[in-house]
Design an enzyme around this catalytic site. Structure first.
Site, PDB file in Angstrom:
ATOM      1  N   ASN A  27       0.800  -1.226   0.000  1.00  0.00           N
ATOM      2  CA  ASN A  27       0.000   0.000   0.000  1.00  0.00           C
ATOM      3  C   ASN A  27       0.831   1.274   0.000  1.00  0.00           C
ATOM      4  O   ASN A  27       0.355   2.328  -0.400  1.00  0.00           O
ATOM      5  CB  ASN A  27      -0.948   0.003   1.213  1.00  0.00           C
ATOM      6  CG  ASN A  27      -0.242  -0.344   2.501  1.00  0.00           C
ATOM      7  OD1 ASN A  27       0.358  -1.410   2.624  1.00  0.00           O
ATOM      8  ND2 ASN A  27      -0.290   0.548   3.458  1.00  0.00           N
ATOM      9  N   SER A  78     -11.354  -5.423   1.219  1.00  0.00           N
ATOM     10  CA  SER A  78     -11.948  -4.282   1.935  1.00  0.00           C
ATOM     11  C   SER A  78     -12.654  -3.375   0.925  1.00  0.00           C
ATOM     12  O   SER A  78     -12.017  -2.849   0.007  1.00  0.00           O
ATOM     13  CB  SER A  78     -10.835  -3.524   2.658  1.00  0.00           C
ATOM     14  OG  SER A  78     -11.381  -2.409   3.311  1.00  0.00           O
ATOM     15  N   CYS A 130      12.191   8.220   8.990  1.00  0.00           N
ATOM     16  CA  CYS A 130      12.655   8.649  10.303  1.00  0.00           C
ATOM     17  C   CYS A 130      12.034   7.804  11.396  1.00  0.00           C
ATOM     18  O   CYS A 130      10.822   7.596  11.418  1.00  0.00           O
ATOM     19  CB  CYS A 130      12.274  10.110  10.484  1.00  0.00           C
ATOM     20  SG  CYS A 130      12.210  10.615  12.178  1.00  0.00           S
TER      21      CYS A 130
HETATM   22  C1  LIG Z   1      -2.542  -3.586   2.577  1.00  0.00           C
HETATM   23  C2  LIG Z   1      -3.614  -3.230   3.553  1.00  0.00           C
HETATM   24  N1  LIG Z   1      -4.035  -4.152   4.435  1.00  0.00           N
HETATM   25  C3  LIG Z   1      -5.016  -3.897   5.316  1.00  0.00           C
HETATM   26  C4  LIG Z   1      -5.617  -2.666   5.377  1.00  0.00           C
HETATM   27  C5  LIG Z   1      -6.703  -2.406   6.365  1.00  0.00           C
HETATM   28  O1  LIG Z   1      -7.968  -2.359   5.742  1.00  0.00           O
HETATM   29  P1  LIG Z   1      -9.207  -1.640   6.452  1.00  0.00           P
HETATM   30  O2  LIG Z   1      -8.978  -0.175   6.358  1.00  0.00           O
HETATM   31  O3  LIG Z   1     -10.402  -2.085   5.656  1.00  0.00           O
HETATM   32  O4  LIG Z   1      -9.273  -2.139   7.842  1.00  0.00           O
HETATM   33  C6  LIG Z   1      -5.195  -1.660   4.497  1.00  0.00           C
HETATM   34  C7  LIG Z   1      -5.766  -0.304   4.551  1.00  0.00           C
HETATM   35  O5  LIG Z   1      -5.145   0.685   4.231  1.00  0.00           O
HETATM   36  C8  LIG Z   1      -4.174  -1.957   3.555  1.00  0.00           C
HETATM   37  O6  LIG Z   1      -3.729  -1.039   2.681  1.00  0.00           O
END
Ligand SMILES: Cc1ncc(COP(=O)(O)O)c(C=O)c1O
Length: 390
Positions: free
Chosen positions: A151, A199, A329
Site C-alpha cells: 500500500n 476491503s 525517520c
Molecule cells: C494492505 C492493507 N491491508 C489492510 C488494510 C486495512 O484495511 P481496512 O482499512 O479495511 O481495515 C489496508 C488499509 O489501508 C491496507 O492497505
C-alpha cells in the site's frame, strides 16, 4: 478551490451506482438477515447473492467467503484463526506488511504463542523466495503471511509462486489482498492460497465492510464470538447495506477492470514523466516506477533533500492536493513509515504517495505536479501559500 484527491490507497469515493443500490437496504428492506419472516428473507437473499458473486470472482465456493468489517478484521481473523486451528508455532512474514498483519503477528509472538520470522526485503521492497524456502525447510508447519500489493510503495509479490512454495512445504498461506482486490484478477481454483482479505472502501464501496476468504476447512475458531452468523465464524448482525454495496462495487470493478487499469496506468505513466521532467533528483520508491509490474494505483515519489520536505504534505493540502506520505525517520516524536525504513529510504529525502482511481483525471495529475514543482522551487512555501500565488 477545486480539490484534487490523490490518496486512493487510503480510501476511494463511493461510486454513485453503489450508493443507489444500498439505499433500499437502509430504508424499506431493513430486515435482520437472521429473521425468518419476509423482511429478514429479503436481507438474507441479498447477502447470499453477494457471497456467490464474490466466490465466483475468486474461483472459490460461497461457503469460503466470510463478511467482515473490513481488511483489518479479515487479516486478524485469518491469522489468529489459522494459528489457533492448526496449532501453528511459526509465522513467516515481511517487515513491509500493513500493521493489520504485523501487529497481529507481533501480538501472537508477544503472548508466546508463535515465533515470528521476518523475511528480508531489498531496497525495492522485494522478498527473496530462496530465504522463504530455507525458513520453510526448517519450519514447514508454518503460516506464511505475505501481501499482494504494498500500500505504500506499490511493490507486488509473486503470489502464485509463494502459494506454490507454501503448498510444497505444507505451510498455510495468508495473503493480504486489500490493495489488489477488485483491481486484479485472482483465480483461487489455480492458486493455492488459504486466506485472503478484501476491503470495500479500496474499490468504491463504503468503509467498514469487507470479507475474508478461507479455504474450506474442517474446524475453525471464530475471532468474534456471538450468534451463528457467517457459519459461526463471525458473530454479529451483518452490515446488509454495506454488503450489497460491496457486491455492486465488485460487479463494476469486474466489468471494467481492463479499462480502469488502462486509464490509471496511463495517468501514472504521465505523472512519472512530468515529475522526471520538472523535478531534478526525483526518484520513485519500491517498484512503483515500473508501471506494468507494480501496483498500478500507487506511485511513491522520493524527493531530493529540502528544508521544506517535512511540511510538504501540509502545503500540498493547503493548495488543494490530498496525498499522503511518510519518512523513514524512526526517532523523535513523529513515527516514521516502517515500510520506508525497511527499504532504507534515506530519511533526508521526502516521500509522497500519490494514489489514483478510475475517477482521477489527467488534468488533476498535471495540476498536482505543477503545484508540487512550485512548492519545491520556492524559497518560502509559506509565503507562496499566504499570497495564494500558486
Ligand atoms: C494492505 C492493507 N491491508 C489492510 C488494510 C486495512 O484495511 P481496512 O482499512 O479495511 O481495515 C489496508 C488499509 O489501508 C491496507 O492497505
Amino acid at each position: 478551490m477545486k480539490r484534487i484527491y490523490l490518496d486512493n490507497a487510503a480510501t476511494t469515493a463511493v461510486a454513485p451506482e453503489v450508493v443507489e443500490v444500498m439505499l433500499p437496504f437502509l430504508q424499506d428492506t431493513f430486515g435482520n438477515p437472521s429473521s425468518t419472516h419476509w423482511h429478514g428473507r429479503q436481507a438474507r437473499a441479498a447477502i447470499e447473492r453477494v457471497r456467490k458473486q464474490i466466490a465466483a470472482y475468486l474461483g472459490a465456493s460461497p461457503a469460503e467467503i466470510i463478511f467482515t468489517s473490513g481488511g483489518t478484521e479479515a487479516d486478524n481473523c485469518a491469522i489468529r484463526s489459522a494459528v489457533r486451528t492448526y496449532g501453528l508455532k511459526h509465522v513467516i512474514t515481511s517487515p513491509i506488511e500493513h500493521h493489520a498483519v504485523l501487529h497481529t503477528v507481533e501480538d501472537l509472538a508477544a503472548q508466546g504463542i508463535i515465533e515470528m520470522h521476518l523475511l528480508q526485503v531489498d531496497t525495492q521492497g522485494r522478498i527473496d523466495l530462496d530465504e522463504l524456502k530455507q525458513l520453510l525447510e526448517k519450519h514447514p508447519n508454518a503460516l506464511v503471511s505475505l501481501m499482494h500489493g504494498n500500500n505504500e510503495i506499490g511493490t507486488l509479490n509473486p503470489i502464485e509462486e509463494i502459494a506454490r512454495i507454501c503448498k510444497h512445504y505444507g505451510a498455510y498461506y495468508h495473503c493480504d489482498t486489500v490493495q489488489t482486490m477488485a483491481h486484479y484478477a485472482i483465480d483461487l481454483s489455480r492458486t493455492p492460497i488459504d486466506y485472503l482479505a478484501g476491503s470495500g472502501h479500496k474499490f468504491h464501496a463504503p468503509k467498514a465492510v469487507g470479507f475474508m476468504y478461507m479455504r474450506k476447512q474442517s474446524k475453525v475458531h471464530p475471532l468474534i464470538t456471538g450468534g451463528a452468523q457467517e457459519r459461526s465464524m463471525r458473530g454479529g448482525t451483518e452490515n446488509v447495506a454495506g454488503i450489497v454495496a460491496l457486491g455492486k462495487a465488485m460487479e463494476l470493478a469486474q466489468e471494467h477492470m481492463q479499462e480502469h487499469a488502462r486509464h490509471i496506468r496511463q495517468l501514472k505513466k504521465h505523472m512519472i514523466d512530468l515529475l522526471l521532467a520538472k523535478i531534478p533528483g526525483v526518484s520513485f520508491n519500491g517498484t512503483s516506477q515500473d508501471v506494468d509490474n507494480s501496483l498500478y494505483t500507487v506511485l511513491s515519489v522520493s524527493l531530493p533533500p529540502s528544508p521544506h520536505n517535512d511540511m510538504l504534505l501540509f502545503h500540498l493540502d493547503l493548495q488543494g492536493v490530498s496525498a499522503s506520505g511518510g519518512s523513514a525517520c524512526s526517532s523523535g516524536a513523529v513515527k516514521g513509515s516502517h515500510v520506508l525504513a525497511a527499504i532504507k529510504h534515506p530519511a533526508a529525502r521526502g516521500a509522497i504517495r500519490f494514489s489514483f482511481s478510475r475517477y482521477t483525471t489527467q488534468e488533476e495529475v498535471e495540476q498536482a505536479v505543477e503545484i508540487l514543482h512550485k512548492l519545491l522551487s520556492s524559497e518560502n512555501p509559506v509565503e507562496l501559500v499566504r499570497k495564494n500565488s500558486l
